[in-house]
Scaffold this active site. Structure first.
Site, PDB file in Angstrom:
ATOM      1  N   ARG A  78      88.590 130.157  -1.709  1.00 17.80           N
ATOM      2  CA  ARG A  78      87.267 129.815  -1.899  1.00 17.80           C
ATOM      3  C   ARG A  78      86.546 129.726  -0.780  1.00 17.80           C
ATOM      4  O   ARG A  78      86.775 129.130   0.126  1.00 17.80           O
ATOM      5  CB  ARG A  78      87.719 128.514  -2.443  1.00 17.80           C
ATOM      6  N   HIS A 114      84.324 123.049  -2.430  1.00 18.39           N
ATOM      7  CA  HIS A 114      85.095 122.652  -3.722  1.00 18.39           C
ATOM      8  C   HIS A 114      83.994 122.556  -4.852  1.00 18.39           C
ATOM      9  O   HIS A 114      84.128 123.428  -5.835  1.00 18.39           O
ATOM     10  CB  HIS A 114      85.819 121.219  -3.508  1.00 18.39           C
ATOM     11  N   TYR A 137      86.877 119.691   6.601  1.00 17.68           N
ATOM     12  CA  TYR A 137      88.346 119.748   6.363  1.00 17.68           C
ATOM     13  C   TYR A 137      88.874 120.926   6.733  1.00 17.68           C
ATOM     14  O   TYR A 137      90.165 121.258   6.778  1.00 17.68           O
ATOM     15  CB  TYR A 137      88.711 118.971   5.313  1.00 17.68           C
TER      16      TYR A 137
END
Ligand SMILES: Cc1ncc(C[n+]2csc(CCOP(=O)(O)OP(=O)(O)O)c2C)c(N)n1
Ligand SMILES: [Mg+2]
Length: 351
Positions: free
Chosen positions: A257, A261, A270
């Site tokens: 990805r 998100h 993160y």
């Protein structure tokens, strides 16, 4: 009595197209030049939609949007293998599947703008509604596969989901039933390494996700998910197997990805920039361009023309989305039950 080995297993990993655009010829699926161009054009359309959706969201013209950048080969390659009669169960990150199957672009925008009419699938497409609740469409796909088997219908149910979904009860229950009844279903996992902020090593202690199928008695195969030819071949093989009556297949597409998100997330909080950089050079689109260039199927002029056509189609779809009149509130009842329940009928009457 000495101990005996009762089960051993192996998981194959399939890759055909490398980062430099070279293919493993014996493994290459039989695709015409025109088909390869259509795959490429679908990937460009998917990326163009994605870029524009992010920009529209920032301008307040769409709701929360989950980007697919980096996952175009997994989505286009798998969708490309389907027959029109197959049943499609998408999760929320399947824009490339929708576009490849010809879902109206304006409706896809309408959906992400928060208008339920974006979920009204044209009658000629067997696409179930986008499933936002992680993994809960897996048992639905298995149920439809059961119906196809019962009716001796050659259509196959195909469900797309993420690595995070493989931890859900729905996944395990669905897989178990699919295995026991040898159902005509193909499960396509886009292992994009993250489930929001949860990395793969916190999702599972297993070496591959593909091996989870083996516990349920059917084949799991891992493919390079940024290799459109490998994904296409694995999906074609799985669909053939299902149509022959040889049951389900689980395909783990190893991908990444590239973006956040969703537009409600900031992945920089993160994950390390080096990780994202390492995946940049595995970009599925660049790899296909390199292959096509080597075959004389790509040129800068052709690439520009494909992008211009995609931009024009997207512009027109945005215009249509924004010109849609407000919905008639009674319309929402039409998309719930084929025969309204007494309460629905009463509510529609009151409206
Ligand atoms: C049942 C359920 N629980 C939690 C959520 C919140 N949620 C949305 S996406 C997501 C992670 C999904 O990760 P993965 O399955 O890897 O798919 P990806 O987002 O990477 O495509 C979660 C937990 C949800 N939508 N549904
Ligand atoms: Mg994921």
């Amino acid at each position: 009595m000495p101990e005996e080995v009762r089960a051993t297993f192996a998981v194959r990993h399939l890759s055909i197209l490398d980062e430099n655009g070279n293919v493993d010829e014996p493994l290459m699926p039989p695709l015409s030049d025109a088909e390869i161009r259509r795959m490429y054009e679908a990937m460009v359309l998917a990326r163009t939609f994605d870029d524009r959706a992010l920009a529209l969201q920032r301008e307040g013209r769409l709701g929360t949007y989950p980007p697919i950048r980096g996952q175009e080969a997994a989505q286009v390659g798998s969708a490309f293998a389907l027959a029109p009669s197959d049943w499609v169960f998408p999760s929320f990150r399947e824009t490339g599947v929708h576009l490849t199957l010809g879902y109206p672009i304006d409706r896809l925008f309408l959906y992400w703008a928060g208008d339920e009419r974006g979920q009204i699938t044209p009658d000629h497409l067997n696409i179930f509604p986008v499933c936002v609740s992680v993994g809960t469409h897996i048992p639905h796909a298995v149920g439809v596969a059961m119906a196809m088997k019962y009716r001796q219908d050659p259509a196959v149910a195909v469900a797309w989901f993420g690595d995070g979904a493989t931890s859900k009860g729905d996944f395990h229950e669905g897989f178990n039933m699919a295995g026991v009844f040898r159902l005509p279903v193909v499960f396509i996992c886009q292992n994009n390494q993250w489930a929001i902020s949860v990395p793969l090593q916190r999702q599972t202690a297993a070496t591959t996700l593909a091996q989870k199928a083996i516990a349920y008695g059917f084949e799991g195969v891992q493919v390079d998910g940024n290799d459109v030819f490998a994904v296409y071949k694995a999906t074609t093989d799985a669909l053939d197997r299902a149509r022959r009556g040889d049951g389900p297949t689980f395909i783990e597409c190893v991908t990444y990805r590239m973006a956040d998100h969703t537009t409600a997330d900031d992945a920089a909080r993160y994950r390390a920039p080096e990780e994202v950089d390492a995946w940049l050079k595995r970009d599925p689109l660049i790899r296909l361009e390199r292959f096509m260039d080597g075959k004389g199927l790509w040129s800068t002029a052709y690439g520009d023309e494909v992008t211009e056509r995609a931009v024009a189609a997207i512009d027109e779809a945005i215009r249509q989305m924004e010109a849609a009149p407000p919905p008639d509130p009674t319309e929402m009842f039409a998309q719930t039950l084929a025969t309204p329940s007494p309460r629905q009928a009463r509510q529609a009457q009151e409206l």
